[in-house]
Scaffold this motif. Structure first.
Motif, PDB file in Angstrom:
ATOM      1  N   ALA A   1     -10.952  20.282 -23.203  1.00  0.00           N
ATOM      2  CA  ALA A   1     -11.585  19.469 -24.259  1.00  0.00           C
ATOM      3  C   ALA A   1     -12.801  20.233 -24.778  1.00  0.00           C
ATOM      4  CB  ALA A   1     -12.007  18.104 -23.721  1.00  0.00           C
ATOM      5  N   GLY A   2     -13.341  19.724 -25.885  1.00  0.00           N
ATOM      6  CA  GLY A   2     -14.638  20.180 -26.390  1.00  0.00           C
ATOM      7  C   GLY A   2     -14.725  21.677 -26.590  1.00  0.00           C
TER       8      GLY A   2
ATOM      9  N   GLU B   1     -18.258  25.855 -14.476  1.00  0.00           N
ATOM     10  CA  GLU B   1     -18.818  26.675 -15.565  1.00  0.00           C
ATOM     11  C   GLU B   1     -20.325  26.438 -15.642  1.00  0.00           C
ATOM     12  OE1 GLU B   1     -16.452  26.059 -19.197  1.00  0.00           O
ATOM     13  OE2 GLU B   1     -18.358  25.714 -20.198  1.00  0.00           O
TER      14      GLU B   1
ATOM     15  N   ASP C   1     -13.971  15.983 -18.088  1.00  0.00           N
ATOM     16  CA  ASP C   1     -14.971  16.992 -17.722  1.00  0.00           C
ATOM     17  C   ASP C   1     -16.323  16.296 -17.600  1.00  0.00           C
ATOM     18  OD1 ASP C   1     -15.966  16.662 -20.345  1.00  0.00           O
ATOM     19  OD2 ASP C   1     -14.899  18.415 -21.097  1.00  0.00           O
TER      20      ASP C   1
ATOM     21  N   GLU D   1     -26.797  24.119 -16.724  1.00  0.00           N
ATOM     22  CA  GLU D   1     -25.914  22.983 -16.942  1.00  0.00           C
ATOM     23  C   GLU D   1     -24.654  23.317 -16.170  1.00  0.00           C
ATOM     24  OE1 GLU D   1     -25.636  21.822 -21.078  1.00  0.00           O
ATOM     25  OE2 GLU D   1     -27.596  20.909 -20.718  1.00  0.00           O
TER      26      GLU D   1
ATOM     27  N   THR E   1     -22.702  12.216 -20.458  1.00  0.00           N
ATOM     28  CA  THR E   1     -22.552  13.520 -19.793  1.00  0.00           C
ATOM     29  C   THR E   1     -21.152  13.756 -19.225  1.00  0.00           C
ATOM     30  OG1 THR E   1     -23.310  12.614 -17.683  1.00  0.00           O
ATOM     31  CG2 THR E   1     -25.001  13.534 -19.134  1.00  0.00           C
TER      32      THR E   1
ATOM     33  N   ARG F   1     -20.479  11.778 -31.186  1.00  0.00           N
ATOM     34  CA  ARG F   1     -20.461  13.157 -31.705  1.00  0.00           C
ATOM     35  C   ARG F   1     -19.522  13.274 -32.903  1.00  0.00           C
ATOM     36  NH1 ARG F   1     -19.447  14.519 -26.073  1.00  0.00           N
ATOM     37  NH2 ARG F   1     -21.361  15.240 -25.044  1.00  0.00           N
TER      38      ARG F   1
ATOM     39  N   LYS G   1     -20.927  17.178 -17.023  1.00  0.00           N
ATOM     40  CA  LYS G   1     -22.056  18.099 -16.813  1.00  0.00           C
ATOM     41  C   LYS G   1     -23.006  17.451 -15.820  1.00  0.00           C
ATOM     42  CE  LYS G   1     -25.705  17.695 -18.922  1.00  0.00           C
ATOM     43  NZ  LYS G   1     -27.067  17.165 -18.646  1.00  0.00           N
TER      44      LYS G   1
ATOM     45  N   PHE H   1     -14.533  24.113 -24.584  1.00  0.00           N
ATOM     46  CA  PHE H   1     -13.503  24.922 -23.899  1.00  0.00           C
ATOM     47  C   PHE H   1     -12.263  25.068 -24.784  1.00  0.00           C
ATOM     48  CE2 PHE H   1      -9.667  25.280 -21.341  1.00  0.00           C
ATOM     49  CZ  PHE H   1      -9.965  26.354 -20.517  1.00  0.00           C
TER      50      PHE H   1
ATOM     51  N   ASP I   1     -28.252  26.573 -25.237  1.00  0.00           N
ATOM     52  CA  ASP I   1     -27.572  26.488 -23.930  1.00  0.00           C
ATOM     53  C   ASP I   1     -26.390  27.461 -23.814  1.00  0.00           C
ATOM     54  OD1 ASP I   1     -29.357  24.407 -23.403  1.00  0.00           O
ATOM     55  OD2 ASP I   1     -27.894  22.843 -23.866  1.00  0.00           O
TER      56      ASP I   1
HETATM   57  N1  UDP Z   1     -22.270  18.083 -21.795  1.00  0.00           N
HETATM   58  C1  UDP Z   1     -23.500  17.462 -21.648  1.00  0.00           C
HETATM   59  N2  UDP Z   1     -24.600  18.031 -22.233  1.00  0.00           N
HETATM   60  C2  UDP Z   1     -24.535  19.177 -22.951  1.00  0.00           C
HETATM   61  C3  UDP Z   1     -23.287  19.814 -23.104  1.00  0.00           C
HETATM   62  C4  UDP Z   1     -22.178  19.241 -22.508  1.00  0.00           C
HETATM   63  O1  UDP Z   1     -23.604  16.434 -20.985  1.00  0.00           O
HETATM   64  O2  UDP Z   1     -25.580  19.638 -23.451  1.00  0.00           O
HETATM   65  C5  UDP Z   1     -21.063  17.493 -21.168  1.00  0.00           C
HETATM   66  C6  UDP Z   1     -20.109  16.918 -22.199  1.00  0.00           C
HETATM   67  O3  UDP Z   1     -20.342  15.542 -22.385  1.00  0.00           O
HETATM   68  C7  UDP Z   1     -18.767  17.139 -21.560  1.00  0.00           C
HETATM   69  C8  UDP Z   1     -18.959  18.390 -20.696  1.00  0.00           C
HETATM   70  O4  UDP Z   1     -20.359  18.526 -20.513  1.00  0.00           O
HETATM   71  O5  UDP Z   1     -18.444  16.051 -20.705  1.00  0.00           O
HETATM   72  C9  UDP Z   1     -18.389  19.643 -21.311  1.00  0.00           C
HETATM   73  O6  UDP Z   1     -18.911  19.788 -22.618  1.00  0.00           O
HETATM   74  P1  UDP Z   1     -18.457  20.990 -23.566  1.00  0.00           P
HETATM   75  O7  UDP Z   1     -18.889  22.266 -22.960  1.00  0.00           O
HETATM   76  O8  UDP Z   1     -17.035  20.830 -23.895  1.00  0.00           O
HETATM   77  O9  UDP Z   1     -19.407  20.847 -24.813  1.00  0.00           O
HETATM   78  P2  UDP Z   1     -19.351  19.923 -26.086  1.00  0.00           P
HETATM   79  O10 UDP Z   1     -17.967  19.989 -26.602  1.00  0.00           O
HETATM   80  O11 UDP Z   1     -19.785  18.586 -25.628  1.00  0.00           O
HETATM   81  O12 UDP Z   1     -20.359  20.607 -26.946  1.00  0.00           O
END
Ligand code: UDP
Length: 239
Positions: A101-102, A122, A178, A93, A201, A219, A180, A104, A132
């Motif tokens: 955000a999230g 990342e 952000d 990923e 995503t 979420r 993915k 991070f 993951d």
């Molecule tokens: N993301 C995704 N699929 C995943 C994990 C993350 O599409 O399985 C996307 C998520 O929507 C965000 C970015 O990747 O735009 C960063 O996500 P983060 O690592 O902050 O994870 P989260 O908080 O979504 O668990």
């Protein structure tokens, strides 16, 4: 592409199904309204999501192709179905962050919304059983997930996707926090952008109000999920 025939279902993922075609190098992806979060623990439906994600992905992939990033897109077949090049997905990923955000923010203790001094690239290892896990280039090389050349290509394309998308979304009043992305390898080993680019995503925040226009509304049980997806569709595709 009129003579491509949809064949058997090859795979059903959390948000999409994949079908074979009569051409071994092409498959059809079919976007569902099913939504999951937290590695499948939370499940639901976002009505109309499949159509929006299909159309938004194809719109962005066309723009990215023109900007020099090769993609798996061949042709949109219907509201939910798209003909794409068959690839083996690189099990990474690939995440780019412009604003904290999230996960991070949690991991680093940085409040959501804090702008980062430079974009962050990342990797997570795509493995549902392990949730993951966060990895770096050395893990990817040591585990044979990708070669050095492939990682360099992926990084180059990921930053190109980010540059293009930051500007594009700014133009429609949205901050790209952000996202993915995933890459695939064609039968001749070429790395191309695959999977999707959608409110599932990416984190999209309204530039003025900072309202969330993405899957975080699902979420985090914020309500207005469908409206947020529709609003992004309107801003990107004008409808
Ligand atoms: N993301 C995704 N699929 C995943 C994990 C993350 O599409 O399985 C996307 C998520 O929507 C965000 C970015 O990747 O735009 C960063 O996500 P983060 O690592 O902050 O994870 P989260 O908080 O979504 O668990």
């Amino acid at each position: 592409m009129a003579n491509v025939v949809k064949g058997e279902q090859l795979y059903e993922g959390k948000a999409k199904k994949v079908y074979a075609t009569n051409d071994p190098d092409l498959v059809i992806v079919d976007y569902k309204d099913d939504a999951t979060a937290f590695n499948g623990e939370k499940k639901g439906t976002i009505v109309g999501k499949g159509v929006i994600n299909n159309r938004m992905t194809n719109f962005m992939f066309k723009k990215l192709e023109a900007a020099g990033v090769p993609t798996h897109l061949v042709e949109e077949l219907s509201d939910r179905e798209t003909l794409v090049k068959k690839v083996s997905i690189v099990p990474l990923e690939v995440i780019i962050r412009n604003v904290a955000a999230g996960s991070f923010s949690k991991r680093m203790g940085v409040p959501e919304g804090k702008e980062l001094l430079t974009p962050i690239l990342e990797f997570s290892y795509k493995n549902d059983d392990l949730g993951d896990p966060f990895i770096n280039d050395y893990y990817a090389l040591a585990l044979g997930l990708a070669t050095k050349e492939e990682l360099d290509t992926i990084a180059k394309y990921a930053f190109a996707v980010n540059s293009f998308m930051v500007d594009f979304f700014k133009g429609v009043g949205v901050d790209l926090i952000d996202f993915k992305i995933e890459f695939g390898k064609t039968s001749d080993g070429t790395i191309i952008l695959a999977d999707e680019i959608s409110p599932d995503t990416c984190r999209f925040w309204d530039s003025k109000t900072h309202e969330k226009l993405d899957k975080d509304r699902f979420r985090r049980d914020m309500g207005g999920v469908e409206d947020a997806y529709q609003e992004m569709m309107k801003r990107v595709l004008g409808e």
